[in-house]
Design a protein around this motif. Structure first.
Motif, PDB file in Angstrom:
ATOM      1  N   SER A 124       0.907  -1.120   0.151  1.00  0.00           N
ATOM      2  CA  SER A 124       0.019  -0.023  -0.002  1.00  0.00           C
ATOM      3  C   SER A 124       1.015   1.229   0.152  1.00  0.00           C
ATOM      4  O   SER A 124       2.055   1.346   0.661  1.00  0.00           O
ATOM      5  N   THR A 125       0.309   2.185  -0.544  1.00  0.00           N
ATOM      6  CA  THR A 125       1.153   3.567  -0.706  1.00  0.00           C
ATOM      7  C   THR A 125       0.741   4.258   0.610  1.00  0.00           C
ATOM      8  O   THR A 125       1.709   5.314   0.720  1.00  0.00           O
ATOM      9  N   LYS A 126      -0.165   4.066   1.383  1.00  0.00           N
ATOM     10  CA  LYS A 126      -0.552   4.742   2.512  1.00  0.00           C
ATOM     11  C   LYS A 126       0.084   3.945   3.579  1.00  0.00           C
ATOM     12  O   LYS A 126       0.021   2.626   3.956  1.00  0.00           O
TER      13      LYS A 126
END
Length: 457
Positions: A173-175
């Motif tokens: 995930s980029t978050k």
């Protein structure tokens, strides 16, 4: 001393078959070019072959080492070091091996065949894990809820008969809040493992662009890129067009995506409401040519609206950046995207994808996916050679016609199946249909592969 021997004739035939595949495509050289080699000790090819054959038996590496240690000349630490190595470029390995297999298949089809690249993702579940590197919360479309794992983004190739996986990336995930574990700090960011971890934390559209650039550099023969609604937008179509590919994709029914039509920006549903539909039993309602625009860049796009015969108010939208294709050709081309759904089902059901490796290392998971993809390449090639008589020799090549491409009516049937699932707001493929196609695939395999895979289920 064991009284009952655990090795039997079929195991010897299996080893011979896999050895022939590895020799035919020079897998040892490919591994070396991908930075997988040893200064001394056992060759990397021997270690790879043991991992490669695991799916065709009902035993894990630990069980095989314990019961038949004579067939495995190295210790388990050697195997685990190989799988956990962060110096091996597994994505390059998958692409080079697939390119070599395509060179064997490509001469069997005509040059005017519409070869395609297919992009899609599938859940790589690790629901019971907590310490796996880059483990993230991802959405499971089949269950309709979030779970722990990765999005296995895959790029594949198809000529309408055979499907081969080209490249992949286990997306985290980029978050930060969605990542359960971070990447190990012990891995050098300049190594292949470090670069792969960085790519895993990148947005999916950016990763798709990277995979397509690598396929372009490898000169994979394909003219079109197929994908589902999750990636279809004017920006992505323009970017892929700039890479030299045309796009055939399914467009999401939303008011947020606009195209230039009749001098103003309109959404596809708005175009549908205003347009005059075709009467009768036509497979599609109508088609229009619009323009996709992003910043100052504009490309022509043909939209094809496919009807649902049972519910006239429901429809699918197919988009093609090659406006010279007819509506039937667009439907037929997009129907080839179904091959990747069968591929995912095959890997998870028979080739032990996600079940064989319980490692917490991101490198080991990447290696595991590449090995599973290599197994599928071998099976796909065996099936093609078993079905296509042109592969037997020059005399048969001249005497027999090439295998028929996916027919228009078959492609339409598959797309209408997708439409039913969209209406139900469920996953894009139906379980029974996939099982039927998968069983057909298995029936065309050589008897040895069929028996070995059936024993694993």
């Amino acid at each position: 001393m064991n009284i009952v021997p655990h090795l039997h004739h079929s195991s010897e035939i299996l080893s011979t078959k896999t050895s022939h595949f590895l020799e035919e495509f020079h897998v040892g050289k490919i591994l070396k070019s991908c930075n997988a080699y040893k200064v001394r000790g056992f060759s990397v090819k021997d270690v790879f072959q043991v991992a490669f054959e695991n799916a065709f038996s009902s035993k894990s590496f630990f069980q095989k080492e314990k019961e038949a240690s004579a067939s495995i000349p190295f210790a388990k630490d050697t195997f685990y070091r190989f799988m956990n190595s962060h110096s091996i470029n597994w994505r390059r390995f998958t692409l080079q091996l697939a390119s070599a297999v395509i060179q064997k298949i490509a001469p069997l089809t005509a040059e005017d065949r519409r070869n395609v690249l297919i992009v899609d993702d599938s859940l790589f579940s690790r629901a019971r894990s907590t310490k796996v590197e880059l483990l993230a919360r991802v959405f499971d479309h089949a269950e309709g809820k979030h779970t722990k794992g990765f999005r296995m983004l895959t790029l594949g190739w198809s000529d309408g008969n055979s499907f081969l996986p080209l490249n992949h990336c286990l997306l985290s995930s980029t978050k930060r809040r969605n990542r359960i574990q971070e990447a190990s700090r012990d891995v050098d960011a300049r190594s292949n493992g470090g670069k792969q971890r960085k790519l895993a934390q990148t947005k999916a559209p950016t990763v798709v662009q990277e995979l397509l650039k690598e396929a372009k550099a490898a000169e994979i023969p394909a003219r079109y890129v197929l994908f589902d609604t999750w990636f279809c937008s004017p920006a992505s179509m323009i970017q892929i067009k700039e890479l030299g590919y045309d796009v055939v994709a399914m467009l999401k029914r939303t008011e947020k995506i606009h195209f230039q039509y009749q001098g103003r920006g309109q959404s596809a549903p708005a175009i549908f409401r205003a347009a005059k539909k075709r009467r009768g039993r036509s497979a599609y309602l109508f088609s229009v040519e619009v323009e996709a625009r992003k910043d100052e860049k504009t490309i022509p796009v043909k939209l094809v609206f496919v009807r649902n015969r049972n519910k006239p108010q429901d429809y699918l939208i197919l988009a093609s950046t090659d406006v010279t294709l007819s509506e039937e050709e667009i439907i037929q081309t997009y129907g080839k995207r179904w091959n990747i759904e069968v591929f995912f089902k095959m890997c998870k059901t028979f080739l032990k994808l996600g079940k064989e490796s319980r490692s917490i290392s991101y490198d080991a998971l990447t290696a595991h996916v590449s090995i599973v993809f290599a197994r599928y390449m071998m099976l796909s090639l065996e099936q093609r050679r078993n079905v296509d008589k042109r592969s037997i020799g020059e005399l048969f090549f001249l005497a027999y016609d090439e295998l028929q491409d996916l027919r228009y009516i078959d492609a339409l049937h598959l797309i209408l199946k997708m439409l039913v699932d969209v209406i139900k707001q469920r996953t894009i493929f139906m379980e029974k249909e996939l099982d039927d196609m998968l069983n057909s695939f298995l029936e065309n395999l050589p008897i040895l592969w069929h028996k070995c895979l059936k024993q694993c289920t």
